[in-house]
Enzyme design. Sequence first.
Site, PDB file in Angstrom:
ATOM      1  N   ARG A 169      32.378  49.005  38.382  1.00 15.54           N
ATOM      2  CA  ARG A 169      31.909  48.184  37.236  1.00 15.54           C
ATOM      3  C   ARG A 169      30.820  47.091  37.333  1.00 15.54           C
ATOM      4  O   ARG A 169      30.965  46.078  38.457  1.00 15.54           O
ATOM      5  CB  ARG A 169      33.170  47.441  36.486  1.00 15.54           C
ATOM      6  CG  ARG A 169      32.782  46.985  34.926  1.00 15.54           C
ATOM      7  CD  ARG A 169      33.762  46.134  34.301  1.00 15.54           C
ATOM      8  NE  ARG A 169      33.792  44.743  35.053  1.00 15.54           N
ATOM      9  CZ  ARG A 169      34.835  44.358  35.708  1.00 15.54           C
ATOM     10  NH1 ARG A 169      36.108  44.969  35.648  1.00 15.54           N
ATOM     11  NH2 ARG A 169      34.931  43.171  36.226  1.00 15.54           N
ATOM     12  N   GLU A 198      27.839  40.635  39.815  1.00 24.63           N
ATOM     13  CA  GLU A 198      28.335  41.450  40.731  1.00 24.63           C
ATOM     14  C   GLU A 198      28.573  42.944  40.746  1.00 24.63           C
ATOM     15  O   GLU A 198      28.824  43.275  39.412  1.00 24.63           O
ATOM     16  CB  GLU A 198      29.806  40.830  41.250  1.00 24.63           C
ATOM     17  CG  GLU A 198      30.846  41.147  40.357  1.00 24.63           C
ATOM     18  CD  GLU A 198      32.278  40.792  41.013  1.00 24.63           C
ATOM     19  OE1 GLU A 198      32.576  40.801  42.203  1.00 24.63           O
ATOM     20  OE2 GLU A 198      33.184  40.612  40.111  1.00 24.63           O
ATOM     21  N   ASN A 237      31.630  45.711  41.222  1.00 16.81           N
ATOM     22  CA  ASN A 237      32.802  45.849  41.649  1.00 16.81           C
ATOM     23  C   ASN A 237      33.249  47.269  42.152  1.00 16.81           C
ATOM     24  O   ASN A 237      32.780  48.322  41.234  1.00 16.81           O
ATOM     25  CB  ASN A 237      33.751  45.340  40.480  1.00 16.81           C
ATOM     26  CG  ASN A 237      34.117  43.844  40.201  1.00 16.81           C
ATOM     27  OD1 ASN A 237      34.338  43.478  40.863  1.00 16.81           O
ATOM     28  ND2 ASN A 237      33.142  43.717  38.680  1.00 16.81           N
ATOM     29  N   SER A 274      39.128  46.407  36.354  1.00 17.28           N
ATOM     30  CA  SER A 274      40.000  46.472  35.274  1.00 17.28           C
ATOM     31  C   SER A 274      39.254  46.614  33.962  1.00 17.28           C
ATOM     32  O   SER A 274      37.966  46.729  34.233  1.00 17.28           O
ATOM     33  CB  SER A 274      40.636  44.809  35.178  1.00 17.28           C
ATOM     34  OG  SER A 274      41.095  44.626  36.381  1.00 17.28           O
ATOM     35  N   LYS A 331      30.369  40.399  48.355  1.00 17.05           N
ATOM     36  CA  LYS A 331      29.496  39.694  47.789  1.00 17.05           C
ATOM     37  C   LYS A 331      28.417  39.506  48.981  1.00 17.05           C
ATOM     38  O   LYS A 331      27.156  39.069  48.624  1.00 17.05           O
ATOM     39  CB  LYS A 331      30.031  38.575  47.162  1.00 17.05           C
ATOM     40  CG  LYS A 331      30.635  38.669  46.091  1.00 17.05           C
ATOM     41  CD  LYS A 331      31.632  37.735  45.497  1.00 17.05           C
ATOM     42  CE  LYS A 331      32.324  37.979  44.177  1.00 17.05           C
ATOM     43  NZ  LYS A 331      33.203  39.056  44.343  1.00 17.05           N
ATOM     44  N   LYS A 356      29.894  31.474  46.651  1.00 13.96           N
ATOM     45  CA  LYS A 356      30.921  32.518  46.487  1.00 13.96           C
ATOM     46  C   LYS A 356      31.621  33.021  47.886  1.00 13.96           C
ATOM     47  O   LYS A 356      30.619  33.397  48.778  1.00 13.96           O
ATOM     48  CB  LYS A 356      30.551  33.885  45.975  1.00 13.96           C
ATOM     49  CG  LYS A 356      29.987  33.715  44.259  1.00 13.96           C
ATOM     50  CD  LYS A 356      29.661  34.940  43.640  1.00 13.96           C
ATOM     51  CE  LYS A 356      29.209  34.675  42.411  1.00 13.96           C
ATOM     52  NZ  LYS A 356      29.078  35.961  41.767  1.00 13.96           N
ATOM     53  N   GLU A 413      37.819  38.933  45.779  1.00 10.82           N
ATOM     54  CA  GLU A 413      37.565  39.672  44.286  1.00 10.82           C
ATOM     55  C   GLU A 413      38.793  39.134  43.531  1.00 10.82           C
ATOM     56  O   GLU A 413      39.735  38.556  44.141  1.00 10.82           O
ATOM     57  CB  GLU A 413      37.729  41.027  44.219  1.00 10.82           C
ATOM     58  CG  GLU A 413      36.616  41.654  45.023  1.00 10.82           C
ATOM     59  CD  GLU A 413      35.095  41.604  44.632  1.00 10.82           C
ATOM     60  OE1 GLU A 413      35.243  41.508  43.271  1.00 10.82           O
ATOM     61  OE2 GLU A 413      34.295  41.503  45.228  1.00 10.82           O
ATOM     62  N   GLY A 414      38.799  39.218  42.197  1.00 11.90           N
ATOM     63  CA  GLY A 414      39.867  38.786  41.288  1.00 11.90           C
ATOM     64  C   GLY A 414      39.738  37.648  40.565  1.00 11.90           C
ATOM     65  O   GLY A 414      40.719  37.313  39.731  1.00 11.90           O
ATOM     66  N   ARG A 462      33.322  40.761  28.108  1.00 11.88           N
ATOM     67  CA  ARG A 462      34.293  39.778  28.261  1.00 11.88           C
ATOM     68  C   ARG A 462      33.499  38.400  27.805  1.00 11.88           C
ATOM     69  O   ARG A 462      32.303  38.144  28.012  1.00 11.88           O
ATOM     70  CB  ARG A 462      34.499  39.479  29.789  1.00 11.88           C
ATOM     71  CG  ARG A 462      35.656  40.388  30.125  1.00 11.88           C
ATOM     72  CD  ARG A 462      36.051  40.079  31.683  1.00 11.88           C
ATOM     73  NE  ARG A 462      34.801  40.574  32.502  1.00 11.88           N
ATOM     74  CZ  ARG A 462      34.771  40.265  33.734  1.00 11.88           C
ATOM     75  NH1 ARG A 462      35.672  39.362  34.330  1.00 11.88           N
ATOM     76  NH2 ARG A 462      33.599  40.510  34.378  1.00 11.88           N
TER      77      ARG A 462
END
Length: 511
Positions: free
Chosen positions: A153, A169, A171, A176, A346, A400, A404-405, A487
């Site tokens: 994603r 970014e 992923n 998710s 990253k 950063k 992740e998460g 989102r």
Amino acid sequence: IISPSSNHTFYSHKSFPKSSMTSSPKSISDPHSIDSTLLQNLVHDSLVWSSLHGLVVGDRNVERSGLVPGVGLVHAPIALLPNSFPEVQWNQACELAPIFNELVDRVSLDGKFLQDTLSRTKKVDVFTSRLLDIHSQMLQIGKKEDIRLGLHRSDYMLDEKTNLLLQIELNTISCSFSGLGCLVSKLHRSLLSHYGKPLGLDSQKVPINDSASKFADALAKAWTEYSNPSAVVMVVVQPGERNMYDQHWLSSTLKERYPFSHNPELINTHNVTSIRKTLAEIDAQGKILSDGTLQVDGETVAVIYFRAGYAPTDYPSESEWKARLLIEESSAIKCPSISYHLTGTKKVQQELAKPSVLERFLENKDDIAKLRKCFAGLWSLDDSDAVKNAIQEPGAYVMKPQREGGGNNIYGDDVKETLLRLQKEGSEEEAAYILMQRIFPTVFPTVLVRDGICYKEHAVSELGIFSAYLRNKDMVISNEQCGYLMRTKVSSSNEGGVAAGFAVLDSLYLT
Ligand SMILES: Nc1ncnc2c1ncn2[C@@H]1O[C@H](COP(=O)(O)OP(=O)(O)O)[C@@H](O)[C@H]1O
Ligand SMILES: N[C@H](CCC(=O)N[C@@H](CS)C(=O)NCCC(=O)O)C(=O)O
Ligand SMILES: [Mg+2]
């Protein structure tokens, strides 16, 4: 019920007071002015729709909600109406998907590039170091992944000042909301087909979103490439998972959709069964046969789909690391492989943004230009000019770590404090971070619905484009965009994140 002071309104269907206001919004950009009776009907219907269609998550107030399916469900946090998004940048984001897929695959094959790019991070970041150790062990034994599956994603924000679509970014592990994202688009299309008139909106402006079925298709195609009808798809999960329904959507689509797929070459496959295992269970129950086959709890595993293993907290003991290594050593199809996982860090994102690095991996000049056009400013902390500017103007940057998460980034004055601390210590720790231009998307009024309560807020949005890449040796079997996730989070929140409780699931309205 509707306290005029706060903009928090609790709804229960019996108590909708009649409202005198009859004004309807000028356009979607003004949901705060929706007539309150209409608003209450929209909220009520969205809550019913979400409950009936599995747009649900585990309720953090119910401790078993992440352990037992069907216990402690609550509707997923959603935006009541889709966020408007310009069609040109929407098409641009969709067009980038297959190019990023190809880039990930090419970069993942350059073991030296990955090891070199992360070599200094390795010294100061134990988690990344453990991933690199597994990667170098695979290099040493000359492990080849002939069949490669990526379910990615790519997240973007639309920078208000420049109107540029800029990548946040990419992923490459545990992306998710392919299961729930498509449901929000369906919800919004349903609401607009009923209430389009009073809202002055057209449901056709919400793009069709097939993220769940497309990701299930890619998993099924990978399973088919493994060519063992009795083999299963293994979903690597966390011990407690409130987002389990997002994952179950993929597993149940796999099971129910095949062999009745519209896709001729899949039509007579056996139904594709998924099993759910934690890394600790895989360590305890897994073994590799002499031909490389991975068996877990007696089941032959064709595809390993990671929905855990992306954060240090997923490895509380050596057992989990042993499981990760066992998976990599096996002949099962990893999604992602350790190489795909590292390609999504990253630090690699920042390295790929350096001049002439993309040219090492891609030939097509147009594709390279398209990728570069969506790169925000990205720097390593070796770049003294960038560090100096960030100390002077910390609000214009995000720092950063290789995590992740959600919830790990550094913003605002903390950027300045951290940079000054690292400078004073003169430690190698700088290599654990990257610096990124902070992107400021347009703040817009919206209505968020969480735990049955609707809130009038001002928010910003982040568009995620799902994509799948499946390759078997030289043959690219799939390379396509697979729907999207929007989102939306309150503009005061730096970090966002649905699981983190700041963002909600949204869709988009093409303008
Ligand atoms: N350059 C940026 N500008 C503005 N917000 C950002 C930027 N980078 C990240 N964010 C915010 O932080 C969140 C998490 O950052 P991200 O890089 O996606 O890390 P993670 O891998 O933890 O999701 C994003 O969803 C976004 O809300
Ligand atoms: N619980 C795990 C969560 C997995 C996870 O955090 N994935 C990252 C990419 S690595 C991600 O997609 N973050 C956006 C989701 C958000 O905004 O909350 C799962 O669902 O399997
Ligand atoms: Mg992210």
